[in-house]
Write a protein that holds these residues in place. Structure first.
Motif, mmCIF file in Angstrom:
data_model
loop_
_atom_site.group_PDB
_atom_site.id
_atom_site.type_symbol
_atom_site.label_atom_id
_atom_site.label_comp_id
_atom_site.label_asym_id
_atom_site.label_seq_id
_atom_site.Cartn_x
_atom_site.Cartn_y
_atom_site.Cartn_z
ATOM 1 N N SER A 385 26.541 9.014 -3.622
ATOM 2 C CA SER A 385 26.432 7.842 -4.485
ATOM 3 C C SER A 385 26.832 6.550 -3.787
ATOM 4 C CB SER A 385 27.286 8.031 -5.744
ATOM 5 O OG SER A 385 28.648 8.281 -5.377
ATOM 6 N N VAL A 386 27.452 6.623 -2.579
ATOM 7 C CA VAL A 386 27.898 5.398 -1.901
ATOM 8 C C VAL A 386 26.766 4.700 -1.160
ATOM 9 C CG1 VAL A 386 30.214 6.344 -1.624
ATOM 10 C CG2 VAL A 386 28.563 6.575 0.232
ATOM 11 N N PHE A 387 25.643 5.350 -0.996
ATOM 12 C CA PHE A 387 24.575 4.760 -0.192
ATOM 13 C C PHE A 387 23.916 3.609 -0.950
ATOM 14 C CE2 PHE A 387 24.801 9.009 1.694
ATOM 15 C CZ PHE A 387 24.980 8.637 3.024
ATOM 16 N N ILE A 388 23.631 2.543 -0.209
ATOM 17 C CA ILE A 388 22.979 1.366 -0.799
ATOM 18 C C ILE A 388 21.551 1.720 -1.200
ATOM 19 C CG2 ILE A 388 22.236 -1.006 -0.346
ATOM 20 C CD1 ILE A 388 24.585 -1.186 1.659
ATOM 21 N N ASP A 389 20.798 2.314 -0.261
ATOM 22 C CA ASP A 389 19.425 2.749 -0.539
ATOM 23 C C ASP A 389 19.453 4.263 -0.719
ATOM 24 O OD1 ASP A 389 16.755 3.485 -0.542
ATOM 25 O OD2 ASP A 389 16.194 2.000 0.971
ATOM 26 N N ASN A 394 21.306 5.680 4.638
ATOM 27 C CA ASN A 394 21.863 5.433 5.970
ATOM 28 C C ASN A 394 22.704 4.151 6.038
ATOM 29 O OD1 ASN A 394 19.881 3.528 5.759
ATOM 30 N ND2 ASN A 394 18.725 4.162 7.570
ATOM 31 N N GLU A 395 22.968 3.493 4.880
ATOM 32 C CA GLU A 395 23.788 2.285 4.870
ATOM 33 C C GLU A 395 24.800 2.358 3.717
ATOM 34 O OE1 GLU A 395 21.170 -1.319 6.770
ATOM 35 O OE2 GLU A 395 20.931 -0.922 4.619
ATOM 36 N N VAL A 396 26.012 1.866 3.991
ATOM 37 C CA VAL A 396 27.070 1.839 2.974
ATOM 38 C C VAL A 396 27.804 0.498 3.065
ATOM 39 C CG1 VAL A 396 27.396 4.332 2.966
ATOM 40 C CG2 VAL A 396 28.745 2.914 4.543
ATOM 41 N N TYR A 397 28.551 0.183 1.983
ATOM 42 C CA TYR A 397 29.443 -0.968 1.995
ATOM 43 C C TYR A 397 30.858 -0.479 2.230
ATOM 44 C CZ TYR A 397 25.869 -4.140 0.135
ATOM 45 O OH TYR A 397 24.754 -4.915 -0.021
#
Length: 449
Positions: A385-389, A394-397
């Protein structure tokens, strides 16, 4: 009229006011001091088994192409595609009339050569008997000469005695002349016997033995053995040639027999008849594949692995294979890894070999597999659930000093709603990540939780 204008101005004022308020609410540039409240999670280190999931298809372990070294018309095929075939089973039968005629001619040639050989064997036996007969004849002539010589010596002694009596008047001249004639006749008989012996002994003399390159033996038995060999040499030569002819005929027959036998095509292995290339009545050229036998006693599960995951798999790695069509699960290990990537997909092919004792699994079946990753160190785990897309994953904040920073990460595997990745410096253990990030968040924004 004035009322209508007033209403229009009032509507325009409300529209401008609302637009300004909206612009104020959507301005989230980093220089603003607005703080967004977010949900966060921390990365954690776990010791767990991580599986790489993939899919593929079942392939045969070995295949054999059934061919015939002879061309012919396919007369019979004893199995259908998919039938189980055992080693030594006759799968197909071809017909070649010309080859069968040559085979019959070869059998007749053997019979002719064997008959000629038998005739020469009889001739050799006759020649040996003739030699034995010659030996007996020579022995008989020797005895006759000895007997004649004894009689001649006796006559000569009688002649000398009567000659003395004739001088004394005791014997008439006629009797003496008769005896003299008898002596001369005896000498003639002896000469005739000697000539006959000389003629009969041609080929049986010591010089004949020497002429053929033998040493004259002292033993008479050995001497006769050599003389028999000399006087039957021509027949023996013919006999040797006839034996060679028989061997040549037998060799030719063996060749044609093998060729005719090749018209029957047998399975070299236990397996399944995979593909029939010809139907009954069709012409099959020599060395052309008639059918294919697939060895399904052992099978390969072939699946693909991405380049980034290849280092986590090795020969001997555990593999769990599930075949949905028959609802069967098989445990195996990686047996082969392709040394090069597929040019189209960039993936590497991995194989896991397993036994197919019940022959229920067929080549071509689809399967889903789990491959245990070879990971020596603990993994970092985060929820998906942390993934932006949510598609790219492959990207997180990451939250650093209450500000969000966008980071790229490359998980090694996803499982049960979690992403696992190596502790390679992309993010650290205990790092705070924004969970379920809003699409309105921007990098550099202040957040709280």
């Amino acid at each position: 009229m004035n009322v209508r204008m007033l209403l229009n101005r009032l509507v325009l004022f409300c529209f401008i006011f609302c637009s300004c308020e909206c612009n104020k609410k959507n301005d989230f540039s980093p220089d603003k001091k607005s703080v967004e409240r977010v949900q966060v999670v921390k990365t954690e280190s776990v010791n767990t088994k991580v599986y790489y999931e993939s899919f593929g298809s079942i392939n045969y372990f070995q295949k054999n192409a059934l061919t015939s070294v002879c061309s012919g018309v396919l007369e019979k095929i004893n199995f259908s595609e998919g039938d189980l075939v055992h080693k030594g089973d006759c799968v197909a039968v071809l017909r070649n009339s010309q080859l069968e005629i040559q085979y019959e001619m070869a059998k007749n040639a053997v019979k002719t050569a064997e008959a000629s050989l038998e005739v020469l064997k009889n001739e050799l036996r006759d020649s040996e008997l003739y030699v034995e007969n010659t030996f007996l004849s020579l022995s008989k002539l020797e005895l006759s000469l000895e007997q004649k010589q004894i009689e001649q010596d006796l006559l000569e002694n009688i002649y000398e005695s009567k000659k003395e009596l004739f001088e004394l008047g005791g014997v008439t001249e006629y009797e003496l002349n008769e005896l003299e004639i008898e002596i001369k006749s005896g000498l003639t008989d002896i000469r005739l016997l000697e000539k006959e012996y000389e003629i009969e002994s041609l080929g049986y003399r010591d010089e004949d033995i020497l002429c053929y390159g033998f040493v004259v033996p002292k033993d008479e038995k050995e001497r006769r053995k050599i003389l028999k060999q000399i006087n039957t040499s021509s027949v023996r030569t013919k006999l040797d040639a006839a034996e060679v002819e028989v061997q040549n005929a037998l060799s030719s027959l063996s060749v044609y027999r093998n060729l005719v036998e090749q018209l029957k095509v047998y399975s070299p292995i236990d397996g399944v008849l995979g593909v029939k290339k010809f139907e009954v009545g069709e012409y099959v050229a020599e060395n052309e594949t008639i059918a294919v036998i697939l060895d399904v006693s052992s099978l390969y599960a072939d699946f693909c692995v991405q380049e980034k995951d290849l280092g986590k798999i090795a020969v001997g790695t555990d593999v769990e294979i599930f075949i949905p069509s028959i609802e069967k699960t098989i445990n195996s290990i990686v047996s082969e890894i392709s040394p090069y990537a597929d040019s189209a997909s960039g993936n590497f092919t991995v194989r896991a070999k397993f036994l197919n004792k019940e022959n229920v699994i067929k080549p071509g079946m689809f399967f889903i597999c789990k491959v245990l990753h070879n990971l020596d160190n603990p993994l970092l785990r985060i929820p998906e659930s942390v993934f932006i897309d949510k598609k790219a994953r492959n990207e997180v904040y990451s939250v650093i000093e209450n500000r969000i920073v966008k980071k790229k990460i490359f998980p090694c595997v996803f499982e049960n709603g979690f992403a696992f990745f190596n502790q390679d410096g992309e993010i650290m253990e205990g790092e705070i990540l924004v969970d379920a990030p809003s699409e309105f968040l921007m990098e550099g924004q202040n957040v709280s939780w």
